[in-house]
Design an enzyme around this catalytic site. Structure first.
Site, short mmCIF file in Angstrom:
data_model
loop_
_atom_site.label_atom_id
_atom_site.label_comp_id
_atom_site.label_asym_id
_atom_site.label_seq_id
_atom_site.Cartn_x
_atom_site.Cartn_y
_atom_site.Cartn_z
N LYS A 166 0.83 -1.21 0.00
CA LYS A 166 0.00 0.00 0.00
C LYS A 166 0.86 1.26 0.00
O LYS A 166 0.61 2.18 -0.76
CB LYS A 166 -0.90 0.05 1.26
CG LYS A 166 -1.88 -1.08 1.41
CD LYS A 166 -2.77 -0.86 2.62
CE LYS A 166 -2.02 -0.87 3.95
NZ LYS A 166 -1.57 -2.20 4.39
N ARG A 184 -9.50 1.01 8.71
CA ARG A 184 -9.00 -0.32 9.03
C ARG A 184 -10.01 -1.14 9.81
O ARG A 184 -9.72 -2.28 10.18
CB ARG A 184 -7.75 -0.16 9.87
CG ARG A 184 -6.55 -0.97 9.41
CD ARG A 184 -5.40 -0.56 10.32
NE ARG A 184 -4.20 -1.27 10.07
CZ ARG A 184 -3.18 -0.81 9.33
NH1 ARG A 184 -3.27 0.35 8.73
NH2 ARG A 184 -2.09 -1.53 9.21
N ARG A 216 11.80 -6.31 4.54
CA ARG A 216 11.80 -4.90 4.11
C ARG A 216 12.85 -4.05 4.82
O ARG A 216 13.20 -2.99 4.32
CB ARG A 216 10.40 -4.30 4.14
CG ARG A 216 9.87 -3.81 5.43
CD ARG A 216 8.53 -3.11 5.15
NE ARG A 216 7.70 -3.08 6.34
CZ ARG A 216 6.42 -2.75 6.32
NH1 ARG A 216 5.81 -2.47 5.20
NH2 ARG A 216 5.73 -2.72 7.43
N ARG A 264 11.39 -1.51 11.58
CA ARG A 264 10.18 -1.22 12.35
C ARG A 264 10.01 -2.24 13.47
O ARG A 264 10.17 -3.43 13.28
CB ARG A 264 8.95 -1.25 11.42
CG ARG A 264 8.65 0.09 10.83
CD ARG A 264 7.57 0.03 9.80
NE ARG A 264 6.35 -0.58 10.27
CZ ARG A 264 5.23 -0.61 9.57
NH1 ARG A 264 5.21 -0.05 8.37
NH2 ARG A 264 4.16 -1.20 10.04
N ARG A 286 -0.38 -9.06 13.35
CA ARG A 286 -0.97 -8.07 12.44
C ARG A 286 -1.82 -8.74 11.37
O ARG A 286 -2.86 -8.21 10.98
CB ARG A 286 0.14 -7.21 11.81
CG ARG A 286 0.64 -6.14 12.80
CD ARG A 286 2.04 -5.69 12.48
NE ARG A 286 2.14 -5.04 11.19
CZ ARG A 286 3.27 -5.00 10.48
NH1 ARG A 286 4.37 -5.56 10.93
NH2 ARG A 286 3.28 -4.38 9.32
P1 ADP Z 1 1.08 -2.07 7.76
O1 ADP Z 1 0.08 -1.86 6.67
O2 ADP Z 1 2.36 -2.68 7.25
O3 ADP Z 1 0.54 -2.83 8.94
P2 ADP Z 1 0.87 0.72 8.70
O4 ADP Z 1 2.00 1.69 8.65
O5 ADP Z 1 -0.31 0.99 7.84
O6 ADP Z 1 1.55 -0.66 8.35
O7 ADP Z 1 0.35 0.58 10.21
C1 ADP Z 1 1.21 0.30 11.28
C2 ADP Z 1 0.41 0.20 12.59
O8 ADP Z 1 -0.20 1.48 12.88
C3 ADP Z 1 -0.75 -0.79 12.59
O9 ADP Z 1 -0.34 -2.11 12.88
C4 ADP Z 1 -1.64 -0.19 13.70
O10 ADP Z 1 -1.14 -0.50 14.98
C5 ADP Z 1 -1.47 1.31 13.51
N1 ADP Z 1 -2.52 1.86 12.61
C6 ADP Z 1 -2.30 2.45 11.40
N2 ADP Z 1 -3.47 2.82 10.83
C7 ADP Z 1 -4.44 2.45 11.69
C8 ADP Z 1 -5.86 2.53 11.69
N3 ADP Z 1 -6.53 3.07 10.65
N4 ADP Z 1 -6.54 2.02 12.74
C9 ADP Z 1 -5.90 1.48 13.79
N5 ADP Z 1 -4.57 1.35 13.87
C10 ADP Z 1 -3.84 1.84 12.84
#
Ligand code: ADP
Length: 186
Positions: free
Chosen positions: A13, A88, A127, A131, A142
């Protein structure tokens, strides 16, 4: 143009959202990135979400929705934006719909990127961004959270007329071309 790019962790994404944003001159809004910045800056929000994110769990809906609403309301994204990592949960999707409605705006496209689990895990493990949530155990959490809480968001948009499923395997450029061909304007 307002776009959502959706998919499991590791689907690509972030990479694709950045390319789409550059292509159209729109803003890339990644909720994960915003949270990581808040953590690095040591803000109140950062302190609230750090352990949640480290564990691979979801930040509470209200905190995410407030952050997105504030960002969209306080900036003039006249050309639009691509949302990456939001919504999400179905509750976030409903809240976002309400926000758009209040603003008299609408969404142009929902892109759902998909790839097999084994590939997602491989990508996340390799990657190398350092992180704290990219360890084998946290990746497993996750993906479980994705299946339980996030995948239902697809059903929410499936019949909206703007839903587009895109194969997220292959080269970064191949995937980008697939996304472009799904969009109403190129
Ligand atoms: P990835 O898609 O690889 O999991 P992101 O950078 O999108 O990585 O998200 C990292 C973390 O940030 C998620 O695992 C969650 O803990 C938090 N997070 C991000 N966006 C949201 C969201 N819309 N709702 C709840 N938690 C979120």
């Amino acid at each position: 143009m307002r776009i959502i790019i959706f998919g499991p962790p590791g689907a690509g994404k972030g990479t694709q959202a950045k390319m789409v944003a550059e292509h159209f001159g729109i803003v890339h809004l990644s909720t994960g990135k915003m949270f990581r910045e808040a953590i690095n800056e040591g803000t109140e929000l950062g302190k609230l979400v750090k352990s949640i994110i480290d564990e691979g769990h979801l930040v509470p809906d209200q905190a995410v929705v407030d952050m997105v609403e504030e960002t969209i309301s306080n900036n003039n994204y006249s050309k639009g934006y691509i949302l990456d990592g939001f919504p999400r949960t179905v509750d976030q999707a409903v809240a976002f719909d309400n926000l758009l409605e209040r603003r008299g705006e609408s969404l142009d496209m929902f892109i759902s990127l998909h790839a097999p689990d084994e590939e997602l895990i491989q990508r996340l493990l390799s990657r190398g961004e350092g992180r704290s949530d990219d360890t084998e155990e946290k990746i497993k959490t996750r993906l479980e959270v994705y299946k339980k809480d996030t995948a239902p968001v697809m059903e929410y948009y499936k019949h909206s007329g703007i839903y587009w499923a895109v194969d997220g395997t292959g080269s970064v450029d191949e995937i980008f071309q697939r996304i472009l061909s799904a969009l109403p304007v190129r």
